[in-house]
Design a protein around this motif. Structure first.
Motif, short mmCIF file in Angstrom:
data_model
loop_
_atom_site.label_atom_id
_atom_site.label_comp_id
_atom_site.label_asym_id
_atom_site.label_seq_id
_atom_site.Cartn_x
_atom_site.Cartn_y
_atom_site.Cartn_z
N ALA A 5 120.22 -50.32 20.08
CA ALA A 5 119.91 -50.90 21.39
C ALA A 5 121.03 -50.61 22.39
N ALA A 6 122.25 -50.70 21.94
CA ALA A 6 123.38 -50.42 22.82
C ALA A 6 123.41 -48.96 23.23
N LEU A 7 123.10 -48.06 22.31
CA LEU A 7 123.06 -46.64 22.65
C LEU A 7 121.95 -46.34 23.66
N ALA A 8 120.81 -47.00 23.50
CA ALA A 8 119.72 -46.79 24.45
C ALA A 8 120.14 -47.20 25.86
N GLU A 9 120.92 -48.27 25.97
CA GLU A 9 121.40 -48.70 27.27
C GLU A 9 122.42 -47.73 27.85
N ARG A 10 122.97 -46.86 27.02
CA ARG A 10 123.92 -45.84 27.48
C ARG A 10 123.23 -44.50 27.66
N SER A 11 121.93 -44.52 27.85
CA SER A 11 121.13 -43.33 28.18
C SER A 11 120.98 -42.35 27.04
N VAL A 12 121.15 -42.79 25.79
CA VAL A 12 120.91 -41.94 24.63
C VAL A 12 119.42 -41.98 24.34
N THR A 13 118.75 -40.82 24.38
CA THR A 13 117.28 -40.80 24.26
C THR A 13 116.80 -41.04 22.84
N ASP A 14 117.58 -40.67 21.83
CA ASP A 14 117.19 -40.87 20.43
C ASP A 14 118.31 -41.60 19.71
N PRO A 15 118.37 -42.92 19.85
CA PRO A 15 119.46 -43.67 19.22
C PRO A 15 119.49 -43.54 17.70
N GLY A 16 118.31 -43.46 17.07
CA GLY A 16 118.28 -43.33 15.63
C GLY A 16 118.96 -42.06 15.16
N ALA A 17 118.66 -40.94 15.84
CA ALA A 17 119.31 -39.68 15.49
C ALA A 17 120.81 -39.74 15.74
N ALA A 18 121.19 -40.44 16.81
CA ALA A 18 122.62 -40.57 17.11
C ALA A 18 123.35 -41.34 16.02
N VAL A 19 122.72 -42.39 15.50
CA VAL A 19 123.34 -43.16 14.42
C VAL A 19 123.44 -42.32 13.16
N ARG A 20 122.40 -41.57 12.84
CA ARG A 20 122.43 -40.73 11.65
C ARG A 20 123.53 -39.67 11.75
N HIS A 21 123.69 -39.12 12.93
CA HIS A 21 124.75 -38.11 13.12
C HIS A 21 126.13 -38.74 12.96
N ALA A 22 126.32 -39.94 13.51
CA ALA A 22 127.62 -40.60 13.39
C ALA A 22 127.95 -40.90 11.95
N VAL A 23 126.94 -41.30 11.16
CA VAL A 23 127.16 -41.55 9.74
C VAL A 23 127.50 -40.25 9.02
N ALA A 24 126.77 -39.18 9.33
CA ALA A 24 127.02 -37.89 8.68
C ALA A 24 128.41 -37.36 9.00
N GLU A 25 128.90 -37.63 10.20
CA GLU A 25 130.21 -37.15 10.63
C GLU A 25 131.34 -38.05 10.12
#
Length: 775
Positions: A300-320
């Motif tokens: 939800a916080a990522l969506a408020e920061r204009s991230v269009t796919d927050p789920g993918a962003a979280v998965r990438h952060a975990v992978a990194e």
């Protein structure tokens, strides 16, 4: 007790004077209030838990609100937690302050030793994490000489080395817990606060060049080099959003810097940006006391920061490896092997199973919680359970003390809860243990608490401060294996334990040591991340002894009612409790000064020096800044020639985050500001005064926790209504020993705050880990 005023005024949040809007697209230079936690370890407000400007209970609200919303409070939090102070401190030439005077080498201070212990623990748990990351092969659980022999055999079998290569092999590695160097003798000269270790000039220059290219101010170069290391310039050029690692920098500022460097090549879904945002959200949550956040809140916080796919962003952060992912109710291995957290709605695919809570956490806190849970389980299992303490329990002064002694005799870990009067029970336990010939010690979080425990135990050597114990400056020292040389350790004010400090402490205890965590569960939580005492109580991983000794007098009666959600009127024939209604913040400041300087000394017989003012926050028209300015003008007027301070000023010194040490200014010279902190002379270098010293006539409730004064004036201006909670009121009111004055301007907001049921205000994993280890 005078009846509380009726009527209702909604009030507004305390002015967030640390949050300054920045119009520029590029990252601006942070003000002193915007400097963050990593760059400034000696903040005078770091002990404010959530570090919110309103001081309204660390980490209140949901994880989603803290991660995504209330950015104003979060920015004030980082500001107040790290760098806020009233004035820039420099000693004038007329006062004999020679700028650039070389400081003589100083012995290791308590603060430096404590920070070194924290670094040692982090290195240990990082090593443990690395060991767990790979697949488990046969023999992987071997250690020491056995593991070395197995490795040698495999190397010979595979042909990598010949058998002769091992004939002259070095000696086996040292044991896991090596004995540290002996603690230095405590110096007779004043202690010196630790000076910050800056980056090299070359690293600062390289970072400055990249920042200038991106339109960011040169003032960020030093903090950037400290946060990102010697390669800060290259790191910022490769990933401009790494600027978010610099304390005080906000996402919109990092976005402006990235646009200036990358132009159209960057966008809101740039993986570098989203990974940095996830880490930033978890860092901000840690300032509010969380060791983890629900993935829903992060998305939800990522969506408020204009991230269009927050789920993918979280998965990438975990992978990194930016954050770790955990799943409550299942083994961590199952979570790590699974896909990263599912996107919104994906949980519903397994309709037959209950939804599983997926958490994200920074590795430093996750590993500290795991280390703490393992250590507590070790103490529980290694204790000698057939000890006979029957006679000691029979001789106890109260039934609660006897019950505590019997529980400690049979268990390695015991939790004890109670108010101020209940401190007599751990004191009785220490006396009983000494009578049995055991090495018993009590540790507290403040010098004031040490004095109170030593008085209750009747032995000055029975109590030490936690910081002094961990640094080696106080207590019995360490044994040959590096463990604290005690058989029984009692930790009072346990709610003030953060997870990293608790992990260091438990790791320092040898097998067979008994540990008692004692405290009042109604007070505000720790300044750092975690809710150790609350999680131990909730997990029921050990016996819990609830004291039946009530706090005496009208103040004790009032505070006991607050603890169960009732704001009762109490009889106060000796003016133990006085309500002073006010209409606005200006009147609140005026009446507070009048109470401290005149009314309380004259009517109650308590001097101004023994009267402490407690208010909801640092900012606002009746926050600590405004009140300290007014109280200084009345009680110790002066030009503030030492950067805003004069001899005789009451101050608080914070050598490390979460440690508030009251003191009085003695003098200043080229070395820095000289303080008298409860009889200990301390010198704060000039470069650290602004960040770690502030006036102390008025404190926040978080700063005042674990300390008490003969008289307390609690100030509740109208704009502080939203910062109130039951735990805040309980903490502030219970700091008074003989007299409590309440400067009351919040109408019914006080009663509503007390009546509201406290919820779990911090997201942590320790309870789950403790419950799993108990199965």
């Amino acid at each position: 007790m005078t009846a509380l005023p009726r009527g209702e005024t909604p009030g507004s949040p305390a002015a967030d004077d640390a949050d300054v809007a920045v119009p520029s697209a590029a990252a601006p230079a942070p003000s002193a209030q915007d400097e963050g936690h990593e760059a400034d370890e000696g903040s005078p407000t770091a002990d404010d838990g959530a570090a919110e400007e309103t001081d309204g209970g660390a980490g209140t609200g949901s994880g989603a609100d803290e991660a995504a919303g209330a950015d104003a409070e979060s920015d004030a939090a980082a500001a107040e937690t790290e760098g806020a102070s009233e004035d820039t401190v420099r000693t004038t030439a007329a006062d004999g302050a020679a700028e650039g005077a070389a400081d003589a080498p100083a012995p290791l201070s308590e603060a430096e030793a404590e920070l070194a212990a924290q670094r040692e623990l982090r290195e240990r748990i990082e090593k443990r994490k690395a060991e767990k990351s790979g697949p488990i092969a046969a023999g992987a659980k071997l250690s020491g000489q056995a593991a070395d022999l197995l490795a040698a055999v495999r190397a010979v079998e595979s042909g990598e080395k010949s058998a002769a290569a091992f004939f002259d092999s070095p000696a086996p590695a040292a044991p896991r817990r090596a004995a540290p160097a002996p603690a230095p003798a405590r110096p007779r000269t004043p202690e010196r606060a630790p000076a910050p270790r800056g980056a090299s000039p070359e690293a600062v220059a390289a970072a400055s060049a990249v920042l200038a290219e991106g339109g960011a101010p040169e003032a960020l170069a030093g903090p950037a080099a400290e946060a990102l290391g010697e390669q800060a310039g290259d790191a910022l050029r490769e990933d401009p959003w790494r600027l978010l690692a610099v304390p005080g920098v906000r996402p919109e500022q990092a976005d402006g810097f990235a646009r200036a460097l990358l132009g159209s090549a960057c966008g809101p879904d740039d993986e570098r940006r989203t990974a940095a945002l996830v880490g930033w959200l978890l860092e901000r949550a840690a300032l509010q006391g969380h060791t983890a956040l629900d993935t829903t809140a992060v998305r939800a916080a990522l969506a408020e920061r204009s991230v269009t796919d927050p789920g993918a962003a979280v998965r990438h952060a975990v992978a990194e490896g930016v954050v770790l992912v955990f799943q409550e109710g299942e083994d961590d291995e199952d979570v790590q092997d699974s896909e990263a957290p599912a996107g919104p709605g994906e949980e519903a695919e397994e309709g037959a199973r209950e939804p599983v809570r997926v958490l994200l956490g920074l590795d430093r806190y996750a590993l500290a919680e795991e280390s703490l849970a393992d250590g507590l389980a070790r103490l529980v299992n290694a204790c000698e359970k057939d000890a006979d303490w029957t006679e000691a329990a029979s001789a106890a002064a109260s039934p609660s003390a006897a019950e505590l002694i019997r529980a400690v005799a049979a268990h390695g870990l015991v939790a004890h809860t109670g108010g101020e009067a209940a401190r007599a029970e751990p004191a009785a336990l220490l006396a009983a243990a000494h009578g049995l010939g055991l090495r018993a010690l009590g540790t507290v979080h403040s010098v004031d608490g040490r004095h109170r425990l030593a008085e209750a135990a009747g032995d000055p050597a029975a109590a030490v401060t936690l910081a002094g114990l961990l640094s080696g400056a106080e207590g019995p020292g360490r044994d040959e294996e590096g463990a604290i040389a005690v058989d029984l350790l009692v930790v009072l004010d346990a709610p003030q334990l953060d997870v990293e400090t608790a992990a260091i402490l438990v790791e320092s205890l040898a097998d067979g040591t008994r540990l008692v965590l004692s405290g009042d569960p109604g007070v505000l939580g720790s300044a750092g991340a975690g809710r150790v005492f609350a999680d131990v109580l909730a997990a029921r991983a050990c016996p819990q002894i609830v004291s039946r000794t009530p706090d005496p007098g009208p103040i004790g009666e009032l505070v006991s009612g607050i603890g169960i959600g009732e704001l009762n009127q109490v009889e106060a024939p000796g003016k133990e409790v006085v309500i002073v209604p006010v209409r606005d913040a200006g009147e609140a400041v005026h009446r507070t000064v009048q109470l401290v300087a005149d009314s309380v000394p004259r009517a109650i017989g308590v001097s101004s020096a023994d009267t402490q003012v407690i208010t909801v926050g640092h900012g606002g028209s009746a926050g600590t800044r405004a009140l300290n300015a007014a109280l200084k003008q009345r009680l110790n007027p002066g030009p503030g020639r030492f950067g805003g301070f004069d001899p005789g000023d009451r101050v608080v010194h914070v050598p490390t985050p979460g440690r508030t040490v009251p003191g009085v200014v003695v003098s200043a010279d080229a070395e820095g500001l000289h303080l008298d902190c409860a009889g200990t002379r301390t010198v704060v270098p000039q470069g650290r005064v602004e960040a770690s010293v502030r006036h102390g006539w008025a404190l926040s409730a978080h700063q005042a926790a674990a300390m008490r004064w003969p008289a307390v004036v609690v100030v509740l201006p109208g704009d502080a209504a939203q910062g109130l909670s039951r735990s805040w009121v309980y903490t502030a009111f219970s700091r008074a020993e003989r007299h409590l004055s309440v400067v009351h301007g919040v109408d019914q907001a006080l009663q509503r705050a007390v009546a509201q049921s406290p919820a779990q205000d911090r997201t942590t994993r320790l309870r789950t880990l403790l419950e799993a280890s108990a199965r």
